[in-house]
Design an enzyme around this catalytic site. Structure first.
Site, PDB file in Angstrom:
ATOM      1  NE  ARG A  55       5.574  12.823   8.266  1.00  0.00           N
ATOM      2  CZ  ARG A  55       6.445  13.805   8.508  1.00  0.00           C
ATOM      3  NH1 ARG A  55       6.508  14.837   7.703  1.00  0.00           N
ATOM      4  NH2 ARG A  55       7.272  13.750   9.544  1.00  0.00           N
ATOM      5  CB  VAL A  56       0.451   8.375   2.836  1.00  0.00           C
ATOM      6  CG1 VAL A  56       1.408   9.212   2.007  1.00  0.00           C
ATOM      7  CG2 VAL A  56       0.803   6.910   2.776  1.00  0.00           C
ATOM      8  CG  ASN A  93       2.500   6.017  13.224  1.00  0.00           C
ATOM      9  OD1 ASN A  93       1.908   7.008  12.819  1.00  0.00           O
ATOM     10  ND2 ASN A  93       2.890   5.041  12.422  1.00  0.00           N
ATOM     11  NE  ARG A 152      -4.118   9.197  14.026  1.00  0.00           N
ATOM     12  CZ  ARG A 152      -5.018  10.192  13.925  1.00  0.00           C
ATOM     13  NH1 ARG A 152      -4.738  11.373  14.428  1.00  0.00           N
ATOM     14  NH2 ARG A 152      -6.175   9.997  13.331  1.00  0.00           N
ATOM     15  CB  CYS A 184       1.127   2.079  11.232  1.00  0.00           C
ATOM     16  SG  CYS A 184       1.425   1.524   9.593  1.00  0.00           S
ATOM     17  CG  ASP A 244       5.121  -7.905  -4.192  1.00  0.00           C
ATOM     18  OD1 ASP A 244       4.777  -6.885  -3.579  1.00  0.00           O
ATOM     19  OD2 ASP A 244       5.072  -9.056  -3.703  1.00  0.00           O
ATOM     20  CE1 TYR A 292       0.579   0.622   4.514  1.00  0.00           C
ATOM     21  CE2 TYR A 292      -0.709   2.542   3.908  1.00  0.00           C
ATOM     22  CZ  TYR A 292       0.127   1.891   4.802  1.00  0.00           C
ATOM     23  OH  TYR A 292       0.495   2.526   5.963  1.00  0.00           O
ATOM     24  CE  LYS A 303       5.558   5.688   9.830  1.00  0.00           C
ATOM     25  NZ  LYS A 303       4.401   6.338   9.194  1.00  0.00           N
TER      26      LYS A 303
END
Ligand code: SAJ
Length: 418
Positions: free
Chosen positions: A150-151, A206, A209, A256, A31, A11, A202
């Site tokens: 950070r999307v 998270n 949050r 995440c 992949d 993703y 990074k």
């Protein structure tokens, strides 16, 4: 423009490969999952993200994006593979395997960038030695950087261009070269630092949050004790110019937020705050189960209609989903549970159409705040139910309409718990 070999078409990797190739870079997307590459070659995109299928097809049409099962020689190697949790520690198998697959192809002047979220120190202490087994030396012969994404799932294609980015290099030249590559498509500001700082940044984002969601969840428990509606209280507290309390919910999912606090603890030892945060958020599904069982006390052989098993509204991702945990715990307690979720594919979870879900049920429990739920008519679903209880753990519905249709409404943290 550079030739980029990007490993990991998930993703993050797939939107990144598409963005790079649509901005003039040659990209070989790699992949190891055979079906992923074959499906993509036919224009079938396995990542459920708005507009991504069209963007990937455009990128393939330009000829700048080609697909492969294994890495190829390139100017830049971009590692976007998953780094899941194994218990309470990072599982770096995929990152190590991707790194090792690059070693035979590594040439002087190459740039290697890690995008996978990792415990601080991983780029320097895990990736770098593996790459230097090629005989080339990082900093002298090749460049090495860490650049986290950070999307927000559901808004990836916009945020991958607009968000500011942090790039950490093992040295200034590595950071500068990575910045040059990302500048071909990133419109946000790009800040450079060292690798370990970037890895830590990074995780800070998270963990921040996670802690603040835990705070909101803790407030919902306190509000029940006080007989106060936590949503009114939070809304009023947030009128303070420097207060922004987040939203209580049935738990913290995704791959995440529930993970990154553990990555910090793995690298630094203990963190009482982060461990408490993780324990508090992980206890939320159990609290929701108790809430449902209390509200259904006295109902013989209750059937619960679960609305939303995805980890949050607007996505179809089940990873770490609190809704899935609630379904499992209710089933273990002998409650008949039928789930409806318009975003989750039927081959990924046992789901029913809306009418079968509510038929003869006693309670609707909303666990993900999908927009679609707001447009369901309470009166029409109420006619199909045995009892008309509504439990809204996301405070996302118009409760006046549901009460008018004869529903007894209980919102997580509304202060009315028995
Ligand atoms: N949640 C709440 N209350 C809130 C906010 C979220 O209960 O007020 C829950 C959600 O329902 C969900 C979980 O927390 O179960 C996580 O959802 P999220 O929207 O907070 O985060 P993700 O996992 O979809 O995306 C996050 C984002 N990180 C931050 O906002 C700091 C995103 O920017 C990251 O790129 C992404 O993690 C990631 O991949 O790291």
């Amino acid at each position: 423009m550079a030739h980029v070999c990007l490993l990991g078409l998930g993703y993050i990797g797939l939107p990144t490969a598409a963005s790079l190739s649509l901005h003039g870079n040659k990209v070989t997307g790699v992949d190891v999952r055979p079906n992923v590459v074959e499906d993509l070659k036919r224009g079938n995109v396995h990542v459920r993200e708005p507009d991504l299928t069209a963007v990937v097809r455009d990128a393939l049409r330009t000829g700048n994006l080609v697909l492969s099962h294994e890495p190829v020689a390139a100017d830049v190697f971009l590692l976007c593979v998953q780094s899941p949790l194994d218990g309470q520690r990072a599982d770096l198998r995929y990152l190590k395997a991707a790194t090792e697959s690059v070693v035979p192809l590594l040439r002087a002047g190459n740039l290697v960038i890690v995008e996978s979220t990792v415990p601080p120190g991983t780029t320097n202490n895990v990736v770098r030695p593996l790459l230097e087994s090629s005989g080339l030396q990082a900093g002298r012969d090749f460049y090495l950087a860490f650049c986290p994404e950070r999307v927000m799932p559901g808004q990836i294609l916009r945020e991958i261009v607009e968000n500011d980015r942090v790039i950490g290099g093992i040295d200034a030249e590595s950071a500068a070269r990575a910045k040059e590559l990302y500048s071909t498509f990133v419109r946000g500001e790009i800040f450079t630092t060292d690798c370990t700082t970037a890895e830590f940044v990074k995780l800070i984002e998270n963990a921040y949050r996670d802690v603040n969601i835990a705070f909101a969840n803790d407030l919902s428990w306190m509000a029940e004790r006080l007989g106060v509606n936590v949503w009114d209280a939070i809304s009023l507290a947030n009128r303070h110019p420097r207060v922004q309390v987040l939203r209580p919910g049935p738990g913290v999912g995704g791959h995440c937020i529930p993970v990154d606090s553990w990555f910090i603890m793995e690298a630094v030892g203990e963190s009482p705050l982060l461990r408490t945060t993780r324990n508090l958020n992980d206890a939320m599904p159990g609290r929701v189960v108790e809430m449902v069982l209390r509200d259904l006390e006295g109902v013989a052989s209750p059937k619960v209609a679960i609305w939303g098993v995805a980890y949050k509204g607007g996505v179809g991702d089940l990873r770490g989903s609190p809704g899935v945990e609630v379904v499992l715990q209710l089933s273990k307690r002998g409650v008949r549970v039928v789930a409806y979720d318009p975003h989750v594919p039927h081959n990924e979870f046992s789901l029913s159409p809306l009418d079968e879900c509510v038929k003869d049920s006693d309670c609707i429990a909303v666990l993900a705040d999908h927009r679609e739920f707001r447009f369901i008519d309470p009166a029409s679903v109420g006619r199909e139910m045995r009892h008309k209880y509504l439990i809204d753990t996301r405070n996302c519905l118009d409760h006046g309409r549901w009460r008018q249709a004869g529903f007894r409404v209980h919102v997580l943290g509304d202060g009315t718990a028995k």
